[in-house]
Design a protein around this motif. Structure first.
Motif, PDB file in Angstrom:
ATOM      1  N   PRO A 117       0.835  -1.210   0.000  1.00  0.00           N
ATOM      2  CA  PRO A 117       0.000   0.000   0.000  1.00  0.00           C
ATOM      3  C   PRO A 117       0.861   1.249   0.000  1.00  0.00           C
ATOM      4  O   PRO A 117       2.025   1.233   0.431  1.00  0.00           O
ATOM      5  CB  PRO A 117      -0.806  -0.127   1.298  1.00  0.00           C
ATOM      6  N   ILE A 160      -7.573   1.373  -8.422  1.00  0.00           N
ATOM      7  CA  ILE A 160      -7.941   0.105  -7.804  1.00  0.00           C
ATOM      8  C   ILE A 160      -8.720  -0.839  -8.716  1.00  0.00           C
ATOM      9  O   ILE A 160      -8.443  -2.042  -8.759  1.00  0.00           O
ATOM     10  CB  ILE A 160      -8.741   0.353  -6.499  1.00  0.00           C
ATOM     11  N   LYS A 173      -3.312   3.752   1.269  1.00  0.00           N
ATOM     12  CA  LYS A 173      -4.231   3.652   0.149  1.00  0.00           C
ATOM     13  C   LYS A 173      -3.571   2.822  -0.949  1.00  0.00           C
ATOM     14  O   LYS A 173      -2.396   2.500  -0.889  1.00  0.00           O
ATOM     15  CB  LYS A 173      -4.584   5.055  -0.375  1.00  0.00           C
ATOM     16  N   TYR A 174      -4.364   2.465  -1.948  1.00  0.00           N
ATOM     17  CA  TYR A 174      -3.801   1.711  -3.067  1.00  0.00           C
ATOM     18  C   TYR A 174      -2.795   2.572  -3.820  1.00  0.00           C
ATOM     19  O   TYR A 174      -3.020   3.776  -4.028  1.00  0.00           O
ATOM     20  CB  TYR A 174      -4.913   1.263  -4.013  1.00  0.00           C
ATOM     21  N   LYS A 216      -5.204  -3.691   0.270  1.00  0.00           N
ATOM     22  CA  LYS A 216      -4.710  -2.482  -0.405  1.00  0.00           C
ATOM     23  C   LYS A 216      -3.338  -2.646  -1.042  1.00  0.00           C
ATOM     24  O   LYS A 216      -2.733  -1.671  -1.485  1.00  0.00           O
ATOM     25  CB  LYS A 216      -4.718  -1.281   0.552  1.00  0.00           C
ATOM     26  N   SER A 217      -2.841  -3.848  -1.101  1.00  0.00           N
ATOM     27  CA  SER A 217      -1.624  -4.121  -1.856  1.00  0.00           C
ATOM     28  C   SER A 217      -2.011  -4.581  -3.258  1.00  0.00           C
ATOM     29  O   SER A 217      -3.194  -4.752  -3.572  1.00  0.00           O
ATOM     30  CB  SER A 217      -0.800  -5.201  -1.158  1.00  0.00           C
ATOM     31  N   PHE A 218      -1.015  -4.759  -4.116  1.00  0.00           N
ATOM     32  CA  PHE A 218      -1.212  -5.358  -5.438  1.00  0.00           C
ATOM     33  C   PHE A 218      -0.310  -6.581  -5.544  1.00  0.00           C
ATOM     34  O   PHE A 218       0.853  -6.540  -5.126  1.00  0.00           O
ATOM     35  CB  PHE A 218      -0.837  -4.384  -6.559  1.00  0.00           C
ATOM     36  N   PRO A 222      -5.339  -5.958  -7.754  1.00  0.00           N
ATOM     37  CA  PRO A 222      -5.519  -5.403  -6.410  1.00  0.00           C
ATOM     38  C   PRO A 222      -5.944  -6.458  -5.392  1.00  0.00           C
ATOM     39  O   PRO A 222      -6.659  -7.409  -5.728  1.00  0.00           O
ATOM     40  CB  PRO A 222      -6.632  -4.363  -6.604  1.00  0.00           C
ATOM     41  N   ASN A 223      -5.491  -6.281  -4.163  1.00  0.00           N
ATOM     42  CA  ASN A 223      -5.857  -7.160  -3.059  1.00  0.00           C
ATOM     43  C   ASN A 223      -6.719  -6.416  -2.043  1.00  0.00           C
ATOM     44  O   ASN A 223      -6.720  -5.180  -1.981  1.00  0.00           O
ATOM     45  CB  ASN A 223      -4.600  -7.695  -2.359  1.00  0.00           C
TER      46      ASN A 223
END
Length: 461
Positions: free
Chosen positions: A194, A204, A199-200, A225-227, A221-222
């Motif tokens: 994040p 998102i 935040k992303y 809020k991570s990718f 996206p997860n």
């Protein structure tokens, strides 16, 4: 009460156990690994999953859709990242159509827990398949302590993945046609945390794609809020990224905008320390042995992950199988034989589509011709929603059989090719004719256009 053994406690195995338990069977799940709900790290493929209509239909019928989708992130479009940092979205379909990013491990944990809620379901972890007896309907397992146990059931369902031990036993002891293809590209998973403000780090509701023709990187996206970022490219290129300089130079040239989001230090450590993993396609037939054994999911049709249909196809197997079980009033023999004949043609078609979509994702999205065709398809879909449905829409947003999706695309290609043969004078005459026809129709303009377009397309079929 009839008994069923499900081999494999992964996604498809856990879901199939739910389906069979709902129909009143006693189900035993045997899984080679430990319980993933107690594991700190789960080894194996961890590419994020893209849940779409076929998978959601299976989850809905199993009664677990609402429990699962609340942890998913809708993705309405692809977001293409160009080398110069510019971004451009390519919608998947209509505004209300989306695929859903969901974490593989979390989904697996939920399905196992849901399966265990049935009093007739028992899970057995750390049981490795040693041998299958296809005449008796029995399976011999080796437990973690080295001891061996043989269990018997009315039916055995192999859901034990792309390297299925059940399928290997079928290959040794029956006449099984089998094809396995490793592509020369591997994948490596990276992580985008994040942003500092929790935040992303990027937009998102998109599947982010860095398309570089020979290779590509994607990010999904997860919920936290991570990718999850996955790099796909030839093994030969992966082998060159062995030093900090090599890694940073490669990313600065190809994925410069991702570096500050991934973090230089984490990026270099991950690429240098980890090994690129292979991707395999598996096709085989038949899926069953008599009325005792059947395989489904990746055990029957593993595919490369580029269409996001591996899980969805496996989940749809469960729906198709149980619909056939209901059709044949619980007759295992009739169900297993029709499952093979009905499902194998679609699974093989989907394996081919997955190969095709890799070229589209890493290369075609950079082509003006591809983008023009995409716009044309979307326009015709808007104009003729019941006649002209794009390939991606039929695959991801319907339950049209996979091989029929391909036939529909082939018909559309023929229509467009024939339309291109029409000369400019002919188009001018047709335009004048259509103008006069529109004047005579006493309906709204949109309906006039639809009527005329349908007449035109029907002439080209």
């Amino acid at each position: 009460m009839k008994t069923v053994i499900v081999i494999g406690g992964g996604l498809v195995g856990a879901l199939q156990a739910c389906f069979m338990a709902k129909r009143g069977y006693k189900v035993d799940i045997y899984e080679m690994r430990s319980d993933i709900r107690t594991m700190e790290v789960v080894r194996g493929r961890s590419i994020n999953l893209a849940l779409s209509v076929r998978g959601r239909e299976a989850l809905r019928r199993a009664g677990v859709e609402d429990t699962i989708v609340k942890y998913g992130i809708p993705m309405y479009s692809r977001m293409i990242h160009d080398r110069d940092g510019k971004r451009r979205p390519i919608p998947y379909g209509k505004k209300d159509q989306y695929i859903m990013s969901i974490d593989r491990r979390h989904l697996n944990e939920i399905l196992l827990t849901e399966a265990e809620k049935f009093s007739t379901v028992t899970t057995h972890f750390e049981h490795k398949v040693v041998e299958c007896n296809f005449n008796e309907g029995s399976v011999t397992f080796q437990k973690k302590d080295g001891s061996v146990v043989t269990v018997k059931a009315d039916m055995v369902i192999g859901c034990d993945g792309a390297y299925s031990k059940v399928r290997q036993e079928m290959m040794k002891k029956t006449l099984l046609d089998y094809e396995q293809i490793f592509i020369p590209h591997g994948y490596m998973e990276l992580s985008m945390p994040p942003a500092p403000n929790d935040k992303y780090a990027m937009e998102i509701n998109y599947l982010h794609i860095w398309a570089r023709n020979e290779y590509m990187m994607i990010a999904l996206p997860n919920y936290d809020k991570s990718f999850t970022v996955t790099l796909f490219m030839p093994f030969d290129i992966f082998k060159t990224l062995t030093t900090e300089t090599a890694v940073l130079d490669f990313f600065k040239t190809n994925f410069a905008d991702s570096i500050p989001l991934l973090g230089e230090k984490a990026l270099v450590e991950t690429v240098i320390k980890n090994k690129a993993l292979p991707m395999v396609t598996v096709k085989c037939s038949p899926y069953n042995v008599k009325d005792k054994f059947v395989i489904m999911g990746d055990a029957a049709h593993a595919m490369v992950p580029f269409y996001g249909q591996g899980m969805n196809c496996g989940f749809e197997d469960c729906v198709v199988f149980c619909d056939l079980l209901d059709k044949h009033e619980g007759d295992f023999g009739a169900t297993l034989h029709e499952f093979t004949s009905f499902r194998s043609i679609d699974a093989k078609a989907m394996c081919d589509l997955a190969f095709y979509n890799y070229i589209e994702m890493r290369q075609s999205v950079n082509s003006r011709l591809f983008l023009m065709r995409k716009k044309l398809d979307n326009f015709l879909f808007w104009l003729l929603p019941n006649t002209w449905i794009p390939l991606y829409t039929t695959v991801s947003f319907s339950r049209k059989r996979y091989h029929e999706c391909i036939k529909n695309k082939e018909w559309q290609d023929r229509v467009i090719q024939r339309a291109l043969y029409i000369s400019i004078p002919t188009l001018a005459v047709a335009g004048y004719y259509m103008y006069k026809q529109v004047e005579q129709l006493e309906v709204p303009l949109h309906e006039k256009l639809v009527q005329l377009a349908e007449r035109f397309v029907s002439k080209l079929k």
